[in-house]
Design a protein around this motif. Structure first.
Motif, PDB file in Angstrom:
ATOM      1  N   ALA A   1       0.788  -1.220  -0.015  1.00  0.00           N
ATOM      2  CA  ALA A   1      -0.002   0.002  -0.058  1.00  0.00           C
ATOM      3  C   ALA A   1       0.692   1.269  -0.020  1.00  0.00           C
ATOM      4  O   ALA A   1       0.349   2.276  -0.812  1.00  0.00           O
ATOM      5  CB  ALA A   1      -0.861   0.014   1.074  1.00  0.00           C
ATOM      6  N   TYR A   2       1.885   1.199   0.648  1.00  0.00           N
ATOM      7  CA  TYR A   2       2.958   2.368   0.733  1.00  0.00           C
ATOM      8  C   TYR A   2       3.529   2.519  -0.501  1.00  0.00           C
ATOM      9  O   TYR A   2       3.624   3.928  -0.994  1.00  0.00           O
ATOM     10  CB  TYR A   2       3.919   2.120   1.758  1.00  0.00           C
ATOM     11  CG  TYR A   2       4.978   3.197   1.844  1.00  0.00           C
ATOM     12  CD1 TYR A   2       4.513   4.460   2.645  1.00  0.00           C
ATOM     13  CD2 TYR A   2       6.229   3.442   1.216  1.00  0.00           C
ATOM     14  CE1 TYR A   2       5.389   5.619   2.668  1.00  0.00           C
ATOM     15  CE2 TYR A   2       7.316   4.206   1.284  1.00  0.00           C
ATOM     16  CZ  TYR A   2       6.550   5.552   2.139  1.00  0.00           C
ATOM     17  OH  TYR A   2       7.465   6.657   2.384  1.00  0.00           O
TER      18      TYR A   2
ATOM     19  N   ALA B   1      -6.015   3.599   1.985  1.00  0.00           N
ATOM     20  CA  ALA B   1      -6.856   4.525   2.663  1.00  0.00           C
ATOM     21  C   ALA B   1      -6.446   5.337   3.598  1.00  0.00           C
ATOM     22  O   ALA B   1      -6.542   6.636   3.788  1.00  0.00           O
ATOM     23  CB  ALA B   1      -8.472   3.873   2.958  1.00  0.00           C
ATOM     24  N   ALA B   2      -5.750   4.717   4.660  1.00  0.00           N
ATOM     25  CA  ALA B   2      -5.091   5.594   5.567  1.00  0.00           C
ATOM     26  C   ALA B   2      -4.131   6.429   5.222  1.00  0.00           C
ATOM     27  O   ALA B   2      -3.691   7.642   5.720  1.00  0.00           O
ATOM     28  CB  ALA B   2      -4.585   4.558   6.704  1.00  0.00           C
ATOM     29  N   LEU B   3      -3.092   6.083   4.217  1.00  0.00           N
ATOM     30  CA  LEU B   3      -2.118   6.882   3.783  1.00  0.00           C
ATOM     31  C   LEU B   3      -2.732   7.935   2.746  1.00  0.00           C
ATOM     32  O   LEU B   3      -1.980   8.908   2.705  1.00  0.00           O
ATOM     33  CB  LEU B   3      -1.294   5.807   2.748  1.00  0.00           C
ATOM     34  CG  LEU B   3      -0.408   4.700   3.388  1.00  0.00           C
ATOM     35  CD1 LEU B   3       0.250   3.913   2.455  1.00  0.00           C
ATOM     36  CD2 LEU B   3       0.486   5.440   4.157  1.00  0.00           C
TER      37      LEU B   3
ATOM     38  N   LEU C   1      -1.938  11.048   4.727  1.00  0.00           N
ATOM     39  CA  LEU C   1      -0.533  11.287   5.150  1.00  0.00           C
ATOM     40  C   LEU C   1       0.039  12.136   4.241  1.00  0.00           C
ATOM     41  O   LEU C   1      -0.058  11.874   2.927  1.00  0.00           O
ATOM     42  CB  LEU C   1       0.364   9.924   5.261  1.00  0.00           C
ATOM     43  CG  LEU C   1       1.844   9.977   5.490  1.00  0.00           C
ATOM     44  CD1 LEU C   1       1.989  10.463   6.944  1.00  0.00           C
ATOM     45  CD2 LEU C   1       2.323   8.700   5.416  1.00  0.00           C
ATOM     46  N   ASP C   2       0.757  13.445   4.751  1.00  0.00           N
ATOM     47  CA  ASP C   2       1.175  14.326   3.974  1.00  0.00           C
ATOM     48  C   ASP C   2       2.616  14.051   3.447  1.00  0.00           C
ATOM     49  O   ASP C   2       3.359  13.904   4.533  1.00  0.00           O
ATOM     50  CB  ASP C   2       1.105  15.701   4.424  1.00  0.00           C
ATOM     51  CG  ASP C   2       1.754  16.907   3.793  1.00  0.00           C
ATOM     52  OD1 ASP C   2       2.080  16.600   2.580  1.00  0.00           O
ATOM     53  OD2 ASP C   2       1.659  18.073   4.318  1.00  0.00           O
ATOM     54  N   PRO C   3       2.880  13.844   2.181  1.00  0.00           N
ATOM     55  CA  PRO C   3       4.225  13.527   1.902  1.00  0.00           C
ATOM     56  C   PRO C   3       5.394  14.383   2.416  1.00  0.00           C
ATOM     57  O   PRO C   3       6.613  14.020   2.529  1.00  0.00           O
ATOM     58  CB  PRO C   3       4.367  13.273   0.449  1.00  0.00           C
ATOM     59  CG  PRO C   3       2.769  13.244  -0.077  1.00  0.00           C
ATOM     60  CD  PRO C   3       2.213  14.035   1.184  1.00  0.00           C
TER      61      PRO C   3
ATOM     62  N   GLN D   1       0.901   6.687  11.362  1.00  0.00           N
ATOM     63  CA  GLN D   1      -0.027   7.015  10.543  1.00  0.00           C
ATOM     64  C   GLN D   1      -1.086   5.731   9.704  1.00  0.00           C
ATOM     65  O   GLN D   1      -2.225   6.049   9.702  1.00  0.00           O
ATOM     66  CB  GLN D   1       0.507   7.997   9.421  1.00  0.00           C
ATOM     67  CG  GLN D   1       1.169   9.143  10.043  1.00  0.00           C
ATOM     68  CD  GLN D   1       0.064  10.158  10.507  1.00  0.00           C
ATOM     69  OE1 GLN D   1      -1.064  10.188  10.176  1.00  0.00           O
ATOM     70  NE2 GLN D   1       0.458  11.149  11.373  1.00  0.00           N
ATOM     71  N   ILE D   2      -0.264   4.852   9.689  1.00  0.00           N
ATOM     72  CA  ILE D   2      -1.066   3.757   8.794  1.00  0.00           C
ATOM     73  C   ILE D   2      -1.647   2.595   9.844  1.00  0.00           C
ATOM     74  O   ILE D   2      -2.200   2.006   9.291  1.00  0.00           O
ATOM     75  CB  ILE D   2      -0.193   3.063   7.713  1.00  0.00           C
ATOM     76  CG1 ILE D   2       1.259   2.249   8.461  1.00  0.00           C
ATOM     77  CG2 ILE D   2       0.527   4.053   6.939  1.00  0.00           C
ATOM     78  CD1 ILE D   2       1.794   1.551   7.483  1.00  0.00           C
ATOM     79  N   MET D   3      -1.148   2.721  11.039  1.00  0.00           N
ATOM     80  CA  MET D   3      -1.726   1.841  12.053  1.00  0.00           C
ATOM     81  C   MET D   3      -3.200   1.640  11.999  1.00  0.00           C
ATOM     82  O   MET D   3      -3.694   0.700  12.123  1.00  0.00           O
ATOM     83  CB  MET D   3      -1.276   1.966  13.394  1.00  0.00           C
ATOM     84  CG  MET D   3       0.246   1.397  13.642  1.00  0.00           C
ATOM     85  SD  MET D   3       0.706  -0.145  13.034  1.00  0.00           S
ATOM     86  CE  MET D   3      -0.446  -1.157  14.083  1.00  0.00           C
TER      87      MET D   3
END
Length: 258
Positions: free
Chosen positions: A60-61, A145-147, A150-152, A176-178
């Protein structure tokens, strides 16, 4: 109706009798055979969940960091298994496993990863591998979806401040992805514990799980009340596990973000 059926009686010659008894529940609780069935069911579900989390989170990442065209292509690849019947997918894995001379064993031996063939068919190992492939899209989509939140630029800021790759993964990405990993884990665990086609084809009749046990009681021995009790107990156990997991997750993150 299934819950009520679990309290009925059954005999080989008299069939199902609509009486209220606890014989089926007492048999399940007192016989260690059923305890082994449910323990095997949840053990396979836990291993499948762990495998999908270990492989699905990095997938996913990487998917999230891809550009638009490649992201669309690999998202379709990840969703591909969901577009095919679960029976067809499982039969494909049965062909790949194919005993000691299967494609998977030949590939692993040619790469020097193993020296002797690994038994996949009719084993828990084969079930976990096949179930992980079937359930992987649910984990990947949950983490992806969780990522999205997340702001790169946070990673770039940490890198500019001297943080190493492992530190960025441990201190920024993982927290952030947990939530996505835990949400995907609940979905994968529930679907794996209640799966029927994959355990039945890969595991056969020798390694039963709760779903195949209920199937056999309904359609082979015709003991519908006992099969209903097994199905009801599986449903209740899954509901309790999912509700308990959600409560623990919500409490955990409420304490973290308080």
């Amino acid at each position: 109706m299934t819950v009520l059926l679990s309290f009925h009686d059954w005999g080989q010659y008299k069939g199902v009798e609509p009486v209220f008894i606890l014989k089926n529940w007492h048999e399940i609780v007192s016989d260690p055979y059923y305890a082994e069935m449910f323990w095997r069911t949840f053990r396979i579900a836990i291993l499948t969940t762990l495998l999908t989390a270990v492989l699905g989170a990095p997938e996913a990442y990487i998917l999230n960091r891809m550009s638009g065209r490649w992201k669309s292509f690999f998202l379709l690849v990840i969703l591909g298994p969901l577009l095919i019947s679960v029976v067809a997918r499982t039969l494909g894995w049965a062909l790949l496993f194919g005993g000691n001379n299967g494609v998977v064993n030949k590939l692993l031996m040619s790469l020097g990863l193993i020296s002797t063939p690994i038994p996949f068919m009719f084993t828990e190992t084969g079930r976990v591998v096949a179930l992980a492939h079937v359930m992987m899209p649910f984990m990947v989509l949950s983490v992806w979806a969780a990522l999205q939140r997340l702001d790169p630029q946070i990673e770039n800021a940490a890198m500019s401040l001297g943080a190493g790759s492992l530190t960025i993964v441990r201190r920024i990405i993982m927290p952030q992805i947990m939530p996505g990993v835990l949400s995907g884990a609940i979905i994968v665990f529930s679907l794996s514990a209640s799966a029927f086609a994959t355990p039945a084809i890969i595991g056969g009749r020798r390694l039963k799980v709760a779903a195949t046990l209920a199937y056999d009681e309904f359609l082979n021995t015709l003991n519908w009340p006992l099969g209903a009790a097994v199905a009801t107990l599986l449903l209740v156990a899954l509901v309790l596990i999912v509700v308990g997991s959600n409560a623990l997750i919500e409490r955990r993150y409420a304490e973290v973000f308080r």
